[in-house]
Structure formats: structure tokens, C-alpha cells
Design a protein around this motif. Structure first.
Motif, PDB file in Angstrom:
ATOM      1  N   TYR A   1       0.865  -1.185   0.000  1.00  0.00           N
ATOM      2  CA  TYR A   1       0.000   0.000   0.000  1.00  0.00           C
ATOM      3  C   TYR A   1       0.897   1.229   0.000  1.00  0.00           C
ATOM      4  O   TYR A   1       1.729   1.390   0.898  1.00  0.00           O
ATOM      5  N   CYS A   2       0.751   2.061  -1.028  1.00  0.00           N
ATOM      6  CA  CYS A   2       1.638   3.211  -1.211  1.00  0.00           C
ATOM      7  C   CYS A   2       3.105   2.764  -1.182  1.00  0.00           C
ATOM      8  O   CYS A   2       3.976   3.448  -0.636  1.00  0.00           O
ATOM      9  N   GLY A   3       3.371   1.578  -1.727  1.00  0.00           N
ATOM     10  CA  GLY A   3       4.725   1.057  -1.792  1.00  0.00           C
ATOM     11  C   GLY A   3       5.231   0.407  -0.526  1.00  0.00           C
ATOM     12  O   GLY A   3       6.368  -0.065  -0.479  1.00  0.00           O
ATOM     13  N   ARG A   4       4.400   0.330   0.500  1.00  0.00           N
ATOM     14  CA  ARG A   4       4.820  -0.217   1.802  1.00  0.00           C
ATOM     15  C   ARG A   4       4.173  -1.573   2.041  1.00  0.00           C
ATOM     16  O   ARG A   4       2.977  -1.750   1.830  1.00  0.00           O
ATOM     17  N   ASN A   5       4.962  -2.526   2.495  1.00  0.00           N
ATOM     18  CA  ASN A   5       4.420  -3.835   2.860  1.00  0.00           C
ATOM     19  C   ASN A   5       3.549  -3.720   4.108  1.00  0.00           C
ATOM     20  O   ASN A   5       3.996  -3.237   5.137  1.00  0.00           O
ATOM     21  N   ILE A   6       2.307  -4.176   4.009  1.00  0.00           N
ATOM     22  CA  ILE A   6       1.402  -4.088   5.156  1.00  0.00           C
ATOM     23  C   ILE A   6       0.851  -5.445   5.570  1.00  0.00           C
ATOM     24  O   ILE A   6       0.071  -5.522   6.526  1.00  0.00           O
ATOM     25  N   GLU A   7       1.257  -6.525   4.876  1.00  0.00           N
ATOM     26  CA  GLU A   7       0.599  -7.812   5.124  1.00  0.00           C
ATOM     27  C   GLU A   7       0.844  -8.368   6.518  1.00  0.00           C
ATOM     28  O   GLU A   7       0.079  -9.221   6.984  1.00  0.00           O
ATOM     29  N   LYS A   8       1.874  -7.880   7.217  1.00  0.00           N
ATOM     30  CA  LYS A   8       2.143  -8.380   8.560  1.00  0.00           C
ATOM     31  C   LYS A   8       1.763  -7.369   9.651  1.00  0.00           C
ATOM     32  O   LYS A   8       1.980  -7.625  10.843  1.00  0.00           O
ATOM     33  N   LEU A   9       1.192  -6.238   9.261  1.00  0.00           N
ATOM     34  CA  LEU A   9       0.801  -5.237  10.252  1.00  0.00           C
ATOM     35  C   LEU A   9      -0.502  -5.650  10.943  1.00  0.00           C
ATOM     36  O   LEU A   9      -1.382  -6.249  10.322  1.00  0.00           O
ATOM     37  N   PRO A  10      -0.673  -5.304  12.210  1.00  0.00           N
ATOM     38  CA  PRO A  10      -1.966  -5.536  12.870  1.00  0.00           C
ATOM     39  C   PRO A  10      -3.028  -4.603  12.301  1.00  0.00           C
ATOM     40  O   PRO A  10      -2.714  -3.545  11.743  1.00  0.00           O
ATOM     41  N   THR A  11      -4.271  -4.989  12.475  1.00  0.00           N
ATOM     42  CA  THR A  11      -5.390  -4.258  11.878  1.00  0.00           C
ATOM     43  C   THR A  11      -5.415  -2.791  12.288  1.00  0.00           C
ATOM     44  O   THR A  11      -5.667  -1.910  11.462  1.00  0.00           O
ATOM     45  N   HIS A  12      -5.157  -2.489  13.565  1.00  0.00           N
ATOM     46  CA  HIS A  12      -5.263  -1.106  14.019  1.00  0.00           C
ATOM     47  C   HIS A  12      -4.194  -0.224  13.371  1.00  0.00           C
ATOM     48  O   HIS A  12      -4.431   0.968  13.151  1.00  0.00           O
ATOM     49  N   GLU A  13      -3.049  -0.797  13.020  1.00  0.00           N
ATOM     50  CA  GLU A  13      -2.027  -0.008  12.335  1.00  0.00           C
ATOM     51  C   GLU A  13      -2.397   0.207  10.870  1.00  0.00           C
ATOM     52  O   GLU A  13      -2.150   1.272  10.310  1.00  0.00           O
ATOM     53  N   ILE A  14      -2.987  -0.802  10.248  1.00  0.00           N
ATOM     54  CA  ILE A  14      -3.428  -0.654   8.858  1.00  0.00           C
ATOM     55  C   ILE A  14      -4.493   0.431   8.755  1.00  0.00           C
ATOM     56  O   ILE A  14      -4.495   1.246   7.829  1.00  0.00           O
TER      57      ILE A  14
END
Length: 254
Positions: free
Chosen positions: A77-90
């Protein structure tokens, strides 16, 4: 056949997608729900994902939001890996979801439900944003101090979308917004999505079983079958595709 206003003009795409999904797999226990998904969403466009019930559409949307987390592949997302982030950070990255089944808080008032949309953003602009969403959905202005559980199905759907908009998202995820609604309310909801995109430049990822409306509205679309993307193209191309018509549009689906 009910029409959904005029087609949305195609946006100009940046070279890099706003959201890029590559080889994403997700499962519930030993059951594979997503089997290697590849999908792109560019800023300023509406992308629709269609498929039968149980195909994995809602799982993909929830995986974007981190629950369940992908067990393989990348979500950028916007060039940043988010697949391992917790929901509240996403959710703090200007991604907002209006989930399947609305999931409003029935004992809270409309106003209090809208306040829940500010959990991940500064509340400085809350009153201004309430006015904005009440302009989009005038019915909510009449119901601000009414409990969410007493609203009609259509009003609850408006509230779910408005609650997502309160967080000022850059990417709006809509999961089955037409589910269980009367045809006139469906038309209103889809016209609102179109207006958000055309007027505000809102990027929208739309998961829908109502394939006709979803593809009519979309710049581009994807078809999901059993956890895999089996087809993609512009909304119009998919509307005219014989396989899509036979599987999702014949027999009164539109």
C-alpha cells in the motif's frame, strides 16, 4: 432493468498502484481461502471484485485489513508492505472498510457510531465531517440521535459507509453494500459510490455479488472463483464477456 446513472469516466493511473496484491494466500485453519491472489488498484479508480458466495471475496478484503493475515505473498500500500501489520495499524494508513453485514453498534446513536470512525484519526474535524457525511446521506441527519439498531437496512448501510468516511480514507473498501436492500436503496448506494469517486477522487475497492451494478460502476473488475482470480478487465469488458454473463448476469441478476 434498473440502470445506475452514467458510467464513471476512467481515471488517469500513476505508474505505481495504490494497492498491489501479489501471490497472497490466506487460510482458516487447514482450509485455504485465498490461493495466490494478484490484484492492483490505482489511485482514483473504482475496482470491483465479483464472484459467487464463498469464493473468497470477503476474505480478501479482510486480509487487506490484517484479519486474517496473509500466510504468503505481499500486500503493498503506497509502496509499503502491510501484510504483517496488525489491523489497528493498517487502519491508521487511511484505509477504511465498510464491512459485510454493516456491523454498526445497534445500541449507540447514529452520532455515536460516527464517533467510532474517529478512533484512528484526529477528532479535530469531527463536527465538520459529520456535516459532510450528512450531506452525502441526508437521512442520517434526521436520525443523528436515534439508536442504530432502529434504522432500516438501507439507513444502516448508509451509516456503515459514513462511519468509514469519517476517518478520511484514501482507500475505501466496501464489502457487499447492496446486500439485502430494496432496489431503490441499491440505486442510491451505488450512485453515492460513483459520486464519491467522481467528485472527491475517492479510490474504491468494491466486493459485490450484484455483478451487474458492480461492473457497471467499475473502471476495472476482477472475477474470483474458489480463492483464485480467474478473469480481469475493464468493467465494460467483463459485462460483455460471455462467461461472465452466463455465470453472473443471466437469469435476472441485473
Amino acid at each position: 432493468m434498473m440502470q445506475v446513472s452514467v458510467p464513471v469516466p476512467a481515471p488517469s493511473y500513476d505508474p505505481q498502484p495504490l494497492l498491489s496484491i501479489r501471490g497472497v494466500k490466506a487460510s482458516y485453519g487447514h482450509i485455504a481461502a485465498l490461493k495466490g491472489i494478484n490484484l492492483d488498484i490505482f489511485e482514483g479508480e473504482i475496482v470491483s471484485l465479483i464472484g459467487a458466495n464463498g469464493a473468497g471475496k470477503s476474505t480478501l478484503m479482510m486480509t487487506i485489513c490484517g484479519s486474517p493475515q496473509a500466510n504468503a505473498g505481499e500486500i503493498l500500500y503506497c509502496g509499503r508492505n502491510i501484510e504483517k501489520l496488525p489491523t489497528h495499524e493498517i487502519s491508521r494508513l487511511a484505509i477504511a472498510q465498510s464491512p459485510e453485514g454493516r456491523r454498526i453498534f445497534p445500541r449507540m446513536t447514529v452520532y455515536e457510531n460516527l464517533q467510532m470512525g474517529t478512533v484512528v484519526v484526529d477528532q479535530q474535524y469531527f463536527e465538520e465531517d459529520v456535516e459532510r457525511v450528512c450531506t452525502i446521506f441526508p437521512r442520517l441527519k434526521e436520525r443523528l440521535h436515534q439508536r442504530g439498531g432502529t434504522l432500516s437496512g438501507g439507513e444502516q448501510q448508509m451509516l456503515a459507509i459514513a462511519r468509514a468516511l469519517i476517518s478520511r480514507p484514501k482507500l475505501l473498501l466496501l464489502d457487499e453494500p447492496s446486500l439485502g436492500l430494496a432496489p431503490l436503496v441499491v440505486k442510491q448506494i451505488f450512485n453515492t459510490i460513483r459520486d464519491l469517486n467522481r467528485r472527491d477522487g475517492m479510490t474504491v475497492f468494491l466486493v459485490e455479488q450484484n455483478a451487474y451494478h458492480a461492473l457497471k460502476l467499475a473502471h476495472r473488475g476482477y472475477v474470483m472463483v474458489n480463492g483464485l482470480i480467474t478473469m480481469s478487465g475493464t468493467g465494460q469488458e467483463l459485462l460483455e464477456n460471455e462467461q461472465v454473463r452466463a455465470a453472473y448476469l443471466e437469469g435476472g441478476a441485473h
